[in-house]
Design a protein around this motif. Structure first.
Motif, PDB file in Angstrom:
ATOM      1  N   UNK A 137      42.323  11.894  16.964  1.00  9.90           N
ATOM      2  CA  UNK A 137      41.612  13.053  17.590  1.00  9.90           C
ATOM      3  C   UNK A 137      41.630  14.311  17.177  1.00  9.90           C
ATOM      4  N   UNK A 138      41.904  14.574  15.898  1.00  7.02           N
ATOM      5  CA  UNK A 138      41.898  15.665  15.260  1.00  7.02           C
ATOM      6  C   UNK A 138      40.908  16.025  14.593  1.00  7.02           C
ATOM      7  N   UNK A 139      40.144  17.283  14.935  1.00  8.56           N
ATOM      8  CA  UNK A 139      38.931  17.437  14.269  1.00  8.56           C
ATOM      9  C   UNK A 139      38.912  18.008  12.810  1.00  8.56           C
ATOM     10  N   UNK A 299      47.099  19.205  13.158  1.00  8.87           N
ATOM     11  CA  UNK A 299      47.870  18.226  13.699  1.00  8.87           C
ATOM     12  C   UNK A 299      47.872  17.551  14.995  1.00  8.87           C
ATOM     13  N   UNK A 300      47.866  16.405  15.329  1.00  5.24           N
ATOM     14  CA  UNK A 300      47.629  15.706  16.648  1.00  5.24           C
ATOM     15  C   UNK A 300      47.957  14.417  16.666  1.00  5.24           C
ATOM     16  N   UNK A 306      42.342   7.555  23.980  1.00  5.84           N
ATOM     17  CA  UNK A 306      41.987   8.764  24.267  1.00  5.84           C
ATOM     18  C   UNK A 306      41.547   9.658  23.235  1.00  5.84           C
ATOM     19  N   UNK A 307      42.553   9.897  22.178  1.00  5.14           N
ATOM     20  CA  UNK A 307      42.257  10.869  21.048  1.00  5.14           C
ATOM     21  C   UNK A 307      40.655  10.111  20.106  1.00  5.14           C
ATOM     22  N   UNK A 310      37.965  10.997  21.882  1.00  6.63           N
ATOM     23  CA  UNK A 310      37.573  12.649  22.070  1.00  6.63           C
ATOM     24  C   UNK A 310      37.138  12.826  20.712  1.00  6.63           C
ATOM     25  N   UNK A 314      33.011  13.978  20.524  1.00  7.61           N
ATOM     26  CA  UNK A 314      32.801  15.532  19.823  1.00  7.61           C
ATOM     27  C   UNK A 314      31.681  15.331  18.856  1.00  7.61           C
TER      28      UNK A 314
END
Lengths: 432, 432
Positions: A137-139, A299-300, A306-307, A310, A314
């Motif tokens: 999920x980290x862009x 970070x994430x 879910x991530x 996401x 996006x």
């Protein structure tokens, strides 16, 4: 612009179901942000009958996901089936050739076929997006492609595999050994039944090859990644690293050395003062060092439905907003293959750990081999008896050529004193 | 598309000079990434004669930067002069009205006039970009506007002022008091001669108001930010927080409470297990918690000419690539003003610290006031003599309504035992 972006979903595992849940739950807000709704138009998966805990009747079912390519009711195909080749690759090629944008979570496919697919997409001005392929999920794809785009990136590196980081940081916390933690992780569902893709570093290498291409404008070169995993790390390694002020993390590291591309996945000793030393559990983190931005870190959560959903949505919002532009940071046609830098030419400090028979003369034998290879020892950290009556010897070298370190170990390869191959890890430094 | 994006620079301080340096140094690479060159077409600053250590002769000089608006050779104006109103605001209005895109590093102007300027830009389909206004070189505007765009954001918060974080973490490291560290920071150039904008939390509040608008789709509401700074924090506070497993950080915190917007800048006790506890020195970090992404964190340099130039030129590359879309995450016309949540309605644990006269009965007086306001004390951490012969008393409350905590302190406001106003900080929790 209020025409919906009509998407087709290929694959309805946890990620595919997550995308449906996300669009149902956040759809109205997404329509405002994207300027138009994102509408699930068609779906496909291997097994239609499986209960996915949600009502799929609103969506057109395709027995063959390749039907999406010819479907005039589909603007964009989302691939969540995985695998570097086979059905995923066929779907990508068919979709792009038929003028559909393509969004994927498939790191293996982008690592192996990213250049071909990017060329296909760019020739037709189509979007090919893969934010979910790296670090969940980290862009970070967006962070590199756009956020840091004004910079010459000096290095890109990070914790790219959550399973490995979970195992290493759990070993660190409880002093437990690799096998025990891996088994727990498997029981908890954090590690696969066959964990080799994760723990041997292949998954991290897929992601690293993508990050390197984005950062340096060179063609994706998965085969150029030197890969080592975390199987051989023992609790004592972590303890001894800690005594030196370091934490052990599996890092992917890429940079340009004298114009050549260096890419490596390997356990590193990360100084406690470095932000990566504080990334625990299954969290991922990517560091990009730009010549103007300085050190950026993202970070994430690196995985999970879910991530991942996401990140996929996006990408879809970007497409709905009309984001065009190249697949990587620059046109695929301008991303030449790079020569590969040899790790042997690199200089740095290494941590070397041996398990040896508990008998006189072994230390003399080891230190002689290192002297002969011109590797000088900064500190012999500790020798420690193992349960099996062997002795564990760890040391840190002075700044040395990596080639010399390897050579010193080769001199020892026939030694009857060594029990198993030595473990080598690099000390992360600002110059690394 | 190979027509250059022609930009005009207003302001040639360290940031303006940084942008010129960046474009000169990375220009060829930027042209590849952006699909076309970014060309500095005109420049303007207050003092033409000042030596900026670079050759400015290639650029057209404008004595009046408002000439940029009418200049057909300018596509985009970059504002780096600062100030919420006055010349910067005139320039923004003039430029947008004349059909020029606008890029700014000016957090105060966006915090105060962001909605007006966004409407102006959106009506004409022009870009208005401000990545450099929040957290320097960290692409957090992009991260929220695009990277996390599929999520309902639950909370957005972070370390938004590098000067404060430098002061707090230096106090933490050396056990020194606020005044001494501030003076050092001023001598080193890390803090302004008049540091009040930073240390009283106004700068962080500007940034927070922008992040909140992006995250929640509500109109920017700087006046709705509750602001407290770090002036009153003493070394003992940091020591006592540490004893509890916390670090003190000045945070901006925004979330939606029962449909109302809550925004606060205040020192918080951050648990050591939280990633913000490990952000040291002048580094900034922004956390966004999305309903699908989970916790994302972006960190990096929050100020400095290099990082700020990196953010400005990233915006320019976006514009050169044809990025359109809204100024915030959704159209300004749909971002209604939000009701403001009252902090008194919030529940949480608080750290309260008193400096009192060293005489009998003071503790009884304080604890009685707290009992009467129904605030119960979880732990009285320590009482400690100060150099001046007073006593420092700190405590942590159980979960309490913030209103009750304030009320307990009001009961003590006339007490002759208290020396100075008590300091209240909140303990950051996952529910906060």
């Amino acid at each position: 612009m209020t025409t919906p972006l009509r998407i087709a979903l290929a694959g309805l595992g946890t990620v595919g179901s997550g995308v449906i849940r996300l669009i149902n739950e956040n759809g109205a807000m997404i329509a405002q942000r994207a300027g138009r709704p994102i509408e699930i138009s068609a779906i496909s998966a291997r097994d239609r009958a499986r209960d996915r805990g949600m009502d799929l009747s609103p969506y057109k079912w395709a027995d063959d996901m390749n039907d999406f390519a010819a479907d005039p009711g589909v603007d964009c195909v989302v691939e969540m089936i995985g695998g570097s080749d086979g059905p995923a690759l066929d779907l990508a090629r068919n979709s792009l050739k038929s003028g559909k944008s393509f969004v994927t979570a498939n790191k293996a496919m982008i690592a192996h076929h990213g250049m071909e697919l990017a060329s296909l997409a760019e020739k037709q001005n189509l979007a090919l997006k893969y934010e979910a392929a790296v670090a969940g999920g980290i862009p970070v794809i967006k962070g590199l492609r756009e956020g840091a785009s004004a910079n010459r990136i000096e290095r890109v590196y990070g914790i790219l595999n959550g399973t490995c980081n979970y195992i290493l940081t759990t070993m660190e916390k409880h002093g437990s050994d690799f096998d025990a933690v891996l088994k727990d992780a498997q029981d908890l569902g954090y590690a696969e039944a066959d964990p080799s893709f994760d723990i041997d570093g292949v998954d991290a290498a897929h992601k690293l090859a993508i990050l390197a291409a984005l950062s340096f404008g060179k063609a994706v070169d998965f085969d150029g990644v030197e890969i080592a995993g975390i199987r051989d790390i023992v609790a004592a390694d972590i303890g001894q690293a800690k005594a030196l002020g370091y934490r052990i993390r599996l890092l992917g590291m890429a940079r340009i050395d004298d114009g050549k591309l260096f890419q490596r996945v390997n356990p590193y000793l990360v100084p406690e003062s470095h932000p990566l030393a504080h990334i625990d559990g299954s969290t991922n983190a990517v560091v990009a060092e730009g010549n103007f931005s300085g050190r950026l870190m993202f970070q994430g959560a690196g995985a999970g439905d879910g991530p991942t959903a996401s990140a996929i949505v996006a990408d879809l919002i970007d497409i709905a907003r009309g984001d065009s532009g190249t697949v990587f940071a620059m046109p695929a046609s301008k991303m030449a293959a790079s020569e590969r830098a040899e790790s042997g030419n690199r200089t740095g400090k290494s941590y070397i750990r041996f398990i040896v028979a508990d008998k006189p003369g072994v230390l003399a034998e080891i230190t002689a081999a290192m002297r002969d290879a011109e590797v000088s020892i900064e500190s012999l950290i500790q020798t420690e008896k193992t349960n099996e009556g062997s002795v564990l010897i760890s040391m840190v070298t002075h700044q040395s050529l990596e080639r010399d370190v390897i050579q010193s170990l080769e001199k020892l390869s026939d030694s009857s004193s060594l029990q198993g191959a030595p473990v080598v890890m690099h000390l992360l430094s600002d110059e690394d």
